[in-house]
Design a protein around this motif. Structure first.
Motif, PDB file in Angstrom:
ATOM      1  N   ASN A  68       0.950  -1.638   0.194  1.00 60.62           N
ATOM      2  CA  ASN A  68       0.502  -0.369  -0.050  1.00 60.62           C
ATOM      3  C   ASN A  68       1.101   0.959   0.147  1.00 60.62           C
ATOM      4  OD1 ASN A  68      -2.559   1.557   0.417  1.00 60.62           O
ATOM      5  ND2 ASN A  68      -1.918   1.952   2.180  1.00 60.62           N
ATOM      6  N   VAL A  69       2.087   1.642   0.596  1.00 65.73           N
ATOM      7  CA  VAL A  69       2.659   2.248   1.454  1.00 65.73           C
ATOM      8  C   VAL A  69       3.312   3.115  -0.098  1.00 65.73           C
ATOM      9  CG1 VAL A  69       4.909   3.290   2.099  1.00 65.73           C
ATOM     10  CG2 VAL A  69       2.927   2.626   3.005  1.00 65.73           C
ATOM     11  N   LEU A  70       3.810   1.410  -1.259  1.00 64.66           N
ATOM     12  CA  LEU A  70       4.599   1.777  -2.280  1.00 64.66           C
ATOM     13  C   LEU A  70       3.865   2.256  -3.454  1.00 64.66           C
ATOM     14  CD1 LEU A  70       7.034  -1.522  -2.537  1.00 64.66           C
ATOM     15  CD2 LEU A  70       7.630   0.774  -2.287  1.00 64.66           C
ATOM     16  N   THR A  71       2.629   1.658  -3.128  1.00 63.53           N
ATOM     17  CA  THR A  71       1.380   2.575  -3.769  1.00 63.53           C
ATOM     18  C   THR A  71       1.106   3.741  -4.191  1.00 63.53           C
ATOM     19  OG1 THR A  71       0.054   0.165  -4.270  1.00 63.53           O
ATOM     20  CG2 THR A  71      -0.799   2.303  -5.112  1.00 63.53           C
ATOM     21  N   ILE A  72       0.893   4.314  -2.767  1.00 65.58           N
ATOM     22  CA  ILE A  72       0.911   5.858  -2.758  1.00 65.58           C
ATOM     23  C   ILE A  72       2.307   6.324  -3.095  1.00 65.58           C
ATOM     24  CG2 ILE A  72       0.973   7.030  -0.383  1.00 65.58           C
ATOM     25  CD1 ILE A  72      -0.572   5.575   0.717  1.00 65.58           C
ATOM     26  N   GLU A  77       1.905  12.866  -5.196  1.00 64.19           N
ATOM     27  CA  GLU A  77       2.787  14.021  -5.808  1.00 64.19           C
ATOM     28  C   GLU A  77       3.156  15.001  -4.719  1.00 64.19           C
ATOM     29  OE1 GLU A  77      -0.285  16.842  -8.004  1.00 64.19           O
ATOM     30  OE2 GLU A  77      -1.311  14.445  -8.549  1.00 64.19           O
ATOM     31  N   ARG A  78       4.132  15.614  -4.234  1.00 63.82           N
ATOM     32  CA  ARG A  78       4.737  16.470  -3.594  1.00 63.82           C
ATOM     33  C   ARG A  78       3.698  18.012  -3.152  1.00 63.82           C
ATOM     34  NH1 ARG A  78       8.175  19.375  -4.428  1.00 63.82           N
ATOM     35  NH2 ARG A  78       9.318  19.735  -6.852  1.00 63.82           N
ATOM     36  N   ASP A  79       4.119  19.009  -2.719  1.00 63.08           N
ATOM     37  CA  ASP A  79       3.603  19.962  -2.252  1.00 63.08           C
ATOM     38  C   ASP A  79       5.237  20.890  -3.267  1.00 63.08           C
ATOM     39  OD1 ASP A  79       2.888  22.541  -2.083  1.00 63.08           O
ATOM     40  OD2 ASP A  79       2.519  21.951   0.355  1.00 63.08           O
ATOM     41  N   THR A  80       5.062  21.681  -3.756  1.00 67.10           N
ATOM     42  CA  THR A  80       5.720  22.443  -4.680  1.00 67.10           C
ATOM     43  C   THR A  80       5.975  23.795  -4.305  1.00 67.10           C
ATOM     44  OG1 THR A  80       4.219  22.844  -6.500  1.00 67.10           O
ATOM     45  CG2 THR A  80       5.434  20.947  -6.430  1.00 67.10           C
ATOM     46  N   SER A  81       5.213  23.900  -3.239  1.00 69.58           N
ATOM     47  CA  SER A  81       4.546  25.417  -2.467  1.00 69.58           C
ATOM     48  C   SER A  81       5.451  25.423  -1.626  1.00 69.58           C
ATOM     49  CB  SER A  81       3.316  25.914  -2.628  1.00 69.58           C
ATOM     50  OG  SER A  81       2.491  25.179  -0.856  1.00 69.58           O
ATOM     51  N   ALA A 104       8.416   7.072   3.839  1.00 67.78           N
ATOM     52  CA  ALA A 104       8.029   6.746   2.392  1.00 67.78           C
ATOM     53  C   ALA A 104       7.140   8.077   1.562  1.00 67.78           C
ATOM     54  CB  ALA A 104       7.153   5.715   1.628  1.00 67.78           C
ATOM     55  N   GLU A 105       6.708   9.246   2.031  1.00 69.75           N
ATOM     56  CA  GLU A 105       6.705  10.298   1.396  1.00 69.75           C
ATOM     57  C   GLU A 105       8.085  10.932   1.638  1.00 69.75           C
ATOM     58  OE1 GLU A 105       3.366  11.516   3.618  1.00 69.75           O
ATOM     59  OE2 GLU A 105       1.789  10.690   2.657  1.00 69.75           O
ATOM     60  N   THR A 155      12.675   1.500  -9.174  1.00 71.51           N
ATOM     61  CA  THR A 155      11.624   1.214  -9.802  1.00 71.51           C
ATOM     62  C   THR A 155       9.911   1.440  -9.272  1.00 71.51           C
ATOM     63  OG1 THR A 155      10.941  -1.123  -8.915  1.00 71.51           O
ATOM     64  CG2 THR A 155      12.637  -0.422 -10.983  1.00 71.51           C
ATOM     65  N   ALA A 156      10.088   1.902  -8.250  1.00 63.14           N
ATOM     66  CA  ALA A 156       8.204   3.002  -7.729  1.00 63.14           C
ATOM     67  C   ALA A 156       8.128   4.049  -8.224  1.00 63.14           C
ATOM     68  CB  ALA A 156       8.310   1.619  -6.304  1.00 63.14           C
TER      69      ALA A 156
END
Length: 157
Positions: A68-72, A77-81, A104-105, A155-156
Motif C-alpha cells: 500500500n505504501v509503495l502504491t502511495i 504528489e509532493r507539495d511544490t509550494s 516513504a513520503e 522502479t516504484a
C-alpha cells in the motif's frame, strides 16, 4: 507488548531486533531496559521499558501495508509550494514519527525534488537516511537483499 526476538522499527534508526531485556541501574534507579540491535547501522540501543510506548517504536509492517505504501509512493504528489526550509522541517517531523507512510513520503518527495534540481546538503543527507530506513524495512518485509530492495524502490517512482 514487545518481547525478545520481536522485529521493530525505531524512528530515525530503522529496523531492529529486540535482543534482550535487562535490568540496569542508571543514576541510582533500577529499571528494565529493552536492548535493541540495528543490523543496518551496526548499532545497539537501550530503551527503558517505561518509555517504550512513547518512543515511537512500532512493529515492522506487513507485506500488504508495504505494498500500500509503495502504491502511495508511486502515485502520490509532493507539495511544490514549500520553501526548502519548510520542506526540511516538514520532512524532519515526518521522519521523527517512525511511520512507514511518512518515511516513504519523505523519500518520494526528496527524490522528486532531486530530479528537478540538486538537493542542498541537509536534504541530501536526509534523503540518504530516510531511503536507508525505507530500504531496510522493505528488505526485511519482502525477504530480499538490500540491492533488490533499493532497485524495487527506484522502479516504484
Amino acid at each position: 507488548m514487545y518481547q525478545v526476538g520481536d522485529n521493530i522499527v525505531y524512528p530515525m534508526q530503522g529496523v531492529g531486533v529486540i535482543q534482550s531485556m535487562e535490568e540496569k541501574e542508571i543514576l541510582g534507579k533500577k529499571e528494565q531496559y529493552f536492548i535493541i540491535v540495528f543490523p543496518v547501522n551496526d548499532m545497539q540501543l537501550m530503551i527503558p521499558e517505561s518509555k517504550i510506548s512513547t518512543s515511537g517504536v512500532r512493529f515492522v509492517a506487513d507485506s500488504p501495508a508495504m505494498d500500500n505504501v509503495l502504491t502511495i509512493f508511486k502515485n502520490g504528489e509532493r507539495d511544490t509550494s514549500l520553501s526548502w526550509k519548510q520542506r526540511y522541517k516538514t520532512n524532519m517531523d515526518k521522519m521523527k514519527t517512525g511511520n512507514l507512510q511518512d518515511g516513504a513520503e519523505v523519500v518520494r518527495d526528496l527524490m522528486l525534488v532531486n530530479k528537478e534540481k540538486a538537493l542542498n546538503p541537509s536534504e541530501k543527507q536526509m534523503l540518504e537516511k530516510a531511503r536507508k530506513f525505507l530500504v531496510s524495512e522493505l528488505q526485511f518485509i519482502k525477504g530480499i537483499s538490500n540491492n533488490q530492495a533499493a532497485e524495487l524502490l527506484n522502479t516504484a517512482l
